[in-house]
Scaffold this motif. Structure first.
Motif, PDB file in Angstrom:
ATOM      1  N   ASP A 113       5.384  53.672  52.615  1.00  0.00           N
ATOM      2  CA  ASP A 113       6.084  54.735  51.904  1.00  0.00           C
ATOM      3  C   ASP A 113       7.311  54.124  51.222  1.00  0.00           C
ATOM      4  N   VAL A 114       7.977  54.950  50.403  1.00  0.00           N
ATOM      5  CA  VAL A 114       9.203  54.507  49.747  1.00  0.00           C
ATOM      6  C   VAL A 114      10.349  54.543  50.748  1.00  0.00           C
ATOM      7  N   ARG A 115      11.167  53.517  50.729  1.00  0.00           N
ATOM      8  CA  ARG A 115      12.336  53.442  51.602  1.00  0.00           C
ATOM      9  C   ARG A 115      13.549  52.959  50.798  1.00  0.00           C
ATOM     10  N   GLY A 116      14.741  53.314  51.311  1.00  0.00           N
ATOM     11  CA  GLY A 116      15.979  52.801  50.755  1.00  0.00           C
ATOM     12  C   GLY A 116      16.605  51.834  51.724  1.00  0.00           C
ATOM     13  N   PHE A 117      16.887  50.623  51.272  1.00  0.00           N
ATOM     14  CA  PHE A 117      17.455  49.587  52.139  1.00  0.00           C
ATOM     15  C   PHE A 117      18.890  49.304  51.704  1.00  0.00           C
ATOM     16  N   ARG A 118      19.846  49.630  52.563  1.00  0.00           N
ATOM     17  CA  ARG A 118      21.241  49.368  52.230  1.00  0.00           C
ATOM     18  C   ARG A 118      21.447  47.867  52.040  1.00  0.00           C
ATOM     19  N   LEU A 119      22.065  47.516  50.918  1.00  0.00           N
ATOM     20  CA  LEU A 119      22.190  46.095  50.592  1.00  0.00           C
ATOM     21  C   LEU A 119      23.016  45.339  51.616  1.00  0.00           C
ATOM     22  N   ASP A 120      24.014  46.004  52.218  1.00  0.00           N
ATOM     23  CA  ASP A 120      24.834  45.284  53.192  1.00  0.00           C
ATOM     24  C   ASP A 120      24.128  45.111  54.535  1.00  0.00           C
ATOM     25  N   ARG A 121      22.906  45.671  54.667  1.00  0.00           N
ATOM     26  CA  ARG A 121      22.120  45.471  55.890  1.00  0.00           C
ATOM     27  C   ARG A 121      20.959  44.496  55.676  1.00  0.00           C
ATOM     28  N   VAL A 122      20.811  44.013  54.458  1.00  0.00           N
ATOM     29  CA  VAL A 122      19.759  43.027  54.177  1.00  0.00           C
ATOM     30  C   VAL A 122      20.285  41.658  54.595  1.00  0.00           C
ATOM     31  N   ALA A 123      19.723  41.122  55.667  1.00  0.00           N
ATOM     32  CA  ALA A 123      20.218  39.860  56.230  1.00  0.00           C
ATOM     33  C   ALA A 123      19.650  38.644  55.512  1.00  0.00           C
ATOM     34  N   SER A 124      18.445  38.775  54.938  1.00  0.00           N
ATOM     35  CA  SER A 124      17.821  37.651  54.248  1.00  0.00           C
ATOM     36  C   SER A 124      16.842  38.204  53.226  1.00  0.00           C
ATOM     37  N   ALA A 125      16.536  37.402  52.230  1.00  0.00           N
ATOM     38  CA  ALA A 125      15.588  37.837  51.198  1.00  0.00           C
ATOM     39  C   ALA A 125      14.877  36.630  50.625  1.00  0.00           C
ATOM     40  N   GLU A 126      13.580  36.761  50.487  1.00  0.00           N
ATOM     41  CA  GLU A 126      12.753  35.713  49.890  1.00  0.00           C
ATOM     42  C   GLU A 126      11.855  36.344  48.823  1.00  0.00           C
ATOM     43  N   VAL A 127      11.948  35.825  47.599  1.00  0.00           N
ATOM     44  CA  VAL A 127      11.116  36.321  46.515  1.00  0.00           C
ATOM     45  C   VAL A 127       9.752  35.641  46.611  1.00  0.00           C
TER      46      VAL A 127
END
Length: 238
Positions: free
Chosen positions: A187-201
Protein backbone atom coordinates in the motif's frame (compact mmCIF):
# COMPACT_ATOMS: atom_id res chain seq x y z
CA UNK A 1 39.10 43.82 -7.20
CA UNK A 2 38.32 41.04 -4.74
CA UNK A 3 37.76 37.48 -5.90
CA UNK A 4 33.96 37.59 -5.69
CA UNK A 5 33.82 40.65 -7.93
CA UNK A 6 36.37 39.11 -10.30
CA UNK A 7 34.32 35.91 -10.67
CA UNK A 8 31.26 37.99 -11.51
CA UNK A 9 33.27 40.11 -13.96
CA UNK A 10 34.74 36.99 -15.58
CA UNK A 11 31.28 35.63 -16.33
CA UNK A 12 30.14 38.96 -17.76
CA UNK A 13 33.28 39.30 -19.91
CA UNK A 14 32.75 35.84 -21.39
CA UNK A 15 29.04 36.58 -21.85
CA UNK A 16 29.82 39.81 -23.73
CA UNK A 17 32.02 38.08 -26.34
CA UNK A 18 30.18 34.72 -26.57
CA UNK A 19 30.30 32.57 -28.61
CA UNK A 20 33.85 33.80 -29.23
CA UNK A 21 36.48 32.48 -26.77
CA UNK A 22 38.82 34.35 -24.47
CA UNK A 23 42.18 32.82 -23.61
CA UNK A 24 43.36 32.51 -20.01
CA UNK A 25 46.34 34.71 -20.92
CA UNK A 26 44.07 37.47 -22.29
CA UNK A 27 41.84 37.29 -19.21
CA UNK A 28 44.86 37.40 -16.90
CA UNK A 29 46.12 40.59 -18.56
CA UNK A 30 42.63 42.13 -18.49
CA UNK A 31 42.10 41.46 -14.78
CA UNK A 32 45.75 42.07 -13.85
CA UNK A 33 46.29 38.69 -12.21
CA UNK A 34 48.29 35.61 -13.13
CA UNK A 35 47.10 33.02 -15.65
CA UNK A 36 47.12 30.46 -12.85
CA UNK A 37 44.70 32.61 -10.84
CA UNK A 38 42.39 32.85 -13.84
CA UNK A 39 42.53 29.08 -14.33
CA UNK A 40 41.56 28.57 -10.68
CA UNK A 41 38.72 31.08 -11.01
CA UNK A 42 37.39 29.40 -14.14
CA UNK A 43 37.60 25.98 -12.50
CA UNK A 44 35.64 27.31 -9.51
CA UNK A 45 32.94 28.69 -11.81
CA UNK A 46 32.71 25.38 -13.67
CA UNK A 47 32.38 23.48 -10.38
CA UNK A 48 29.50 25.84 -9.51
CA UNK A 49 27.71 24.70 -12.71
CA UNK A 50 28.42 27.87 -14.70
CA UNK A 51 28.40 26.59 -18.32
CA UNK A 52 31.96 27.55 -19.28
CA UNK A 53 33.89 25.20 -21.52
CA UNK A 54 37.33 25.18 -23.08
CA UNK A 55 37.65 25.45 -26.85
CA UNK A 56 40.91 23.87 -28.09
CA UNK A 57 43.21 25.19 -30.79
CA UNK A 58 45.47 28.18 -31.35
CA UNK A 59 42.50 30.54 -31.49
CA UNK A 60 40.73 28.74 -28.65
CA UNK A 61 40.08 29.67 -25.09
CA UNK A 62 37.13 29.72 -22.72
CA UNK A 63 33.55 30.13 -23.91
CA UNK A 64 30.34 30.80 -21.98
CA UNK A 65 27.10 29.20 -23.16
CA UNK A 66 24.79 32.24 -23.12
CA UNK A 67 21.68 30.12 -23.59
CA UNK A 68 22.23 28.46 -20.21
CA UNK A 69 23.02 31.50 -18.06
CA UNK A 70 21.19 34.50 -16.66
CA UNK A 71 22.17 38.07 -17.58
CA UNK A 72 22.45 40.64 -14.76
CA UNK A 73 19.03 40.69 -13.07
CA UNK A 74 16.94 43.84 -12.87
CA UNK A 75 15.70 43.15 -9.33
CA UNK A 76 16.05 45.26 -6.23
CA UNK A 77 18.07 44.25 -3.16
CA UNK A 78 14.75 43.85 -1.30
CA UNK A 79 13.52 41.42 -3.97
CA UNK A 80 16.79 39.51 -3.84
CA UNK A 81 16.52 39.33 -0.05
CA UNK A 82 12.99 37.94 -0.36
CA UNK A 83 14.33 35.26 -2.71
CA UNK A 84 17.13 34.45 -0.27
CA UNK A 85 14.70 34.13 2.65
CA UNK A 86 12.24 32.08 0.61
CA UNK A 87 14.90 29.68 -0.59
CA UNK A 88 16.30 29.42 2.93
CA UNK A 89 12.97 28.00 4.10
CA UNK A 90 13.75 24.92 1.99
CA UNK A 91 16.50 23.98 4.43
CA UNK A 92 15.65 20.59 5.89
CA UNK A 93 13.78 19.51 2.74
CA UNK A 94 14.85 17.29 -0.18
CA UNK A 95 15.47 20.49 -2.16
CA UNK A 96 17.94 22.17 0.20
CA UNK A 97 20.98 21.67 -2.05
CA UNK A 98 19.11 22.81 -5.17
CA UNK A 99 17.83 25.91 -3.34
CA UNK A 100 21.34 26.77 -2.19
CA UNK A 101 22.65 26.42 -5.74
CA UNK A 102 19.82 28.54 -7.17
CA UNK A 103 20.49 31.30 -4.65
CA UNK A 104 24.21 31.30 -5.45
CA UNK A 105 23.43 31.68 -9.16
CA UNK A 106 21.04 34.58 -8.54
CA UNK A 107 23.57 36.37 -6.33
CA UNK A 108 26.36 35.74 -8.83
CA UNK A 109 24.63 37.73 -11.58
CA UNK A 110 23.62 40.68 -9.40
CA UNK A 111 25.68 43.87 -9.68
CA UNK A 112 28.24 44.11 -6.89
CA UNK A 113 26.47 46.95 -5.04
CA UNK A 114 23.10 45.15 -5.09
CA UNK A 115 24.77 41.92 -3.96
CA UNK A 116 26.39 43.69 -1.01
CA UNK A 117 23.13 45.34 0.03
CA UNK A 118 21.30 42.00 -0.23
CA UNK A 119 23.92 40.40 2.01
CA UNK A 120 23.48 43.16 4.61
CA UNK A 121 19.69 42.85 4.63
CA UNK A 122 19.69 39.05 4.69
CA UNK A 123 22.26 39.12 7.48
CA UNK A 124 19.70 40.80 9.75
CA UNK A 125 17.22 37.93 9.37
CA UNK A 126 17.29 34.80 11.51
CA UNK A 127 15.09 31.78 10.84
CA UNK A 128 14.67 28.52 12.70
CA UNK A 129 14.79 25.57 10.34
CA UNK A 130 15.28 21.83 10.90
CA UNK A 131 18.51 20.11 10.00
CA UNK A 132 18.57 18.93 6.39
CA UNK A 133 18.02 15.16 6.04
CA UNK A 134 21.31 13.60 5.05
CA UNK A 135 19.72 11.16 2.60
CA UNK A 136 17.82 13.71 0.52
CA UNK A 137 20.09 13.30 -2.49
CA UNK A 138 19.47 9.55 -2.81
CA UNK A 139 15.73 9.95 -2.33
CA UNK A 140 15.49 12.75 -4.86
CA UNK A 141 17.62 10.82 -7.35
CA UNK A 142 15.38 7.74 -7.05
CA UNK A 143 12.28 9.86 -7.64
CA UNK A 144 13.84 11.71 -10.59
CA UNK A 145 15.01 8.55 -12.34
CA UNK A 146 11.96 6.43 -11.42
CA UNK A 147 13.92 3.74 -9.58
CA UNK A 148 13.08 1.55 -6.61
CA UNK A 149 14.62 2.28 -3.19
CA UNK A 150 15.73 0.02 -0.37
CA UNK A 151 15.53 1.98 2.88
CA UNK A 152 16.13 1.36 6.55
CA UNK A 153 13.21 2.98 8.37
CA UNK A 154 12.53 3.57 12.07
CA UNK A 155 8.83 3.71 12.94
CA UNK A 156 7.10 5.58 15.78
CA UNK A 157 7.83 2.72 18.20
CA UNK A 158 11.55 2.96 17.48
CA UNK A 159 11.67 -0.31 15.54
CA UNK A 160 13.90 -0.22 12.46
CA UNK A 161 13.07 -2.40 9.49
CA UNK A 162 14.20 -2.72 5.89
CA UNK A 163 11.65 -1.65 3.29
CA UNK A 164 11.70 -1.84 -0.49
CA UNK A 165 9.64 1.08 -1.74
CA UNK A 166 8.57 2.67 -5.02
CA UNK A 167 8.95 6.48 -4.70
CA UNK A 168 5.91 8.50 -5.78
CA UNK A 169 6.58 11.99 -4.44
CA UNK A 170 7.30 14.18 -1.41
CA UNK A 171 4.92 15.75 1.10
CA UNK A 172 5.98 18.82 3.10
CA UNK A 173 4.55 20.24 6.31
CA UNK A 174 5.83 20.26 9.86
CA UNK A 175 7.87 17.28 8.67
CA UNK A 176 8.87 16.10 5.21
CA UNK A 177 7.75 12.69 3.99
CA UNK A 178 8.65 10.41 1.15
CA UNK A 179 5.42 9.15 -0.41
CA UNK A 180 6.02 5.65 -1.72
CA UNK A 181 4.41 2.31 -2.45
CA UNK A 182 5.65 0.02 0.32
CA UNK A 183 6.05 -3.56 -0.86
CA UNK A 184 6.05 -4.82 2.71
CA UNK A 185 2.60 -3.31 3.40
CA UNK A 186 1.38 -3.54 -0.21
CA UNK A 187 0.00 0.00 0.00
CA UNK A 188 0.99 3.66 -0.10
CA UNK A 189 2.94 4.86 2.93
CA UNK A 190 4.53 8.10 4.11
CA UNK A 191 8.07 7.82 5.45
CA UNK A 192 9.32 10.71 7.55
CA UNK A 193 12.67 11.74 6.12
CA UNK A 194 14.26 12.17 9.54
CA UNK A 195 13.44 8.51 10.29
CA UNK A 196 15.08 7.13 7.14
CA UNK A 197 18.32 5.66 8.48
CA UNK A 198 19.72 4.46 5.14
CA UNK A 199 18.82 4.49 1.46
CA UNK A 200 20.03 2.57 -1.55
CA UNK A 201 18.88 3.34 -5.09
CA UNK A 202 18.27 0.06 -6.94
CA UNK A 203 18.50 -0.58 -10.66
CA UNK A 204 14.88 -1.71 -10.86
CA UNK A 205 12.49 0.83 -12.45
CA UNK A 206 9.34 1.81 -10.58
CA UNK A 207 6.30 0.07 -12.15
CA UNK A 208 3.28 2.14 -13.13
CA UNK A 209 0.71 2.36 -10.33
CA UNK A 210 -2.66 4.07 -10.02
CA UNK A 211 -2.04 6.60 -7.27
CA UNK A 212 -3.66 10.03 -7.00
CA UNK A 213 -1.13 12.35 -5.36
CA UNK A 214 -3.77 15.10 -5.02
CA UNK A 215 -5.72 12.74 -2.77
CA UNK A 216 -2.51 12.09 -0.85
CA UNK A 217 -2.00 15.83 -0.35
CA UNK A 218 -5.62 16.29 0.77
CA UNK A 219 -5.02 13.67 3.45
CA UNK A 220 -1.84 15.43 4.58
CA UNK A 221 -3.19 16.39 7.99
CA UNK A 222 -3.35 12.70 8.83
CA UNK A 223 0.42 12.44 8.46
CA UNK A 224 1.08 13.81 11.93
CA UNK A 225 2.34 10.83 13.89
CA UNK A 226 1.17 8.35 11.26
CA UNK A 227 2.89 6.26 8.62
CA UNK A 228 -0.23 5.49 6.57
CA UNK A 229 -1.10 8.21 4.04
CA UNK A 230 -3.99 7.06 1.87
CA UNK A 231 -5.13 3.95 0.05
CA UNK A 232 -5.31 3.73 -3.71
CA UNK A 233 -9.04 3.22 -4.27
CA UNK A 234 -10.57 5.30 -7.12
CA UNK A 235 -7.30 6.80 -8.23
CA UNK A 236 -5.70 7.84 -11.48
CA UNK A 237 -2.46 6.81 -13.10
CA UNK A 238 0.55 8.69 -11.75
Amino acid sequence: MNRTDRLYALVEELRAVAPRPRSARWLARHFEVSSRTIERDLAALQQSSVPIYAEPGRAGGYVLDRDRTLPPLAITPAEATALAVGLHTLAGTPFADAARGALQKVLAVLPAAARAETAREAGRIRMLTPAAPQLSRQLREALRTGRVLRIGYTDRAGVTSERVVEPLGFFGGDHWYLIAWCRLRDDVRGFRLDRVASAEVLDEPVPERRVDLDTVSAAGAELIGLDVIVNTDSTVSR
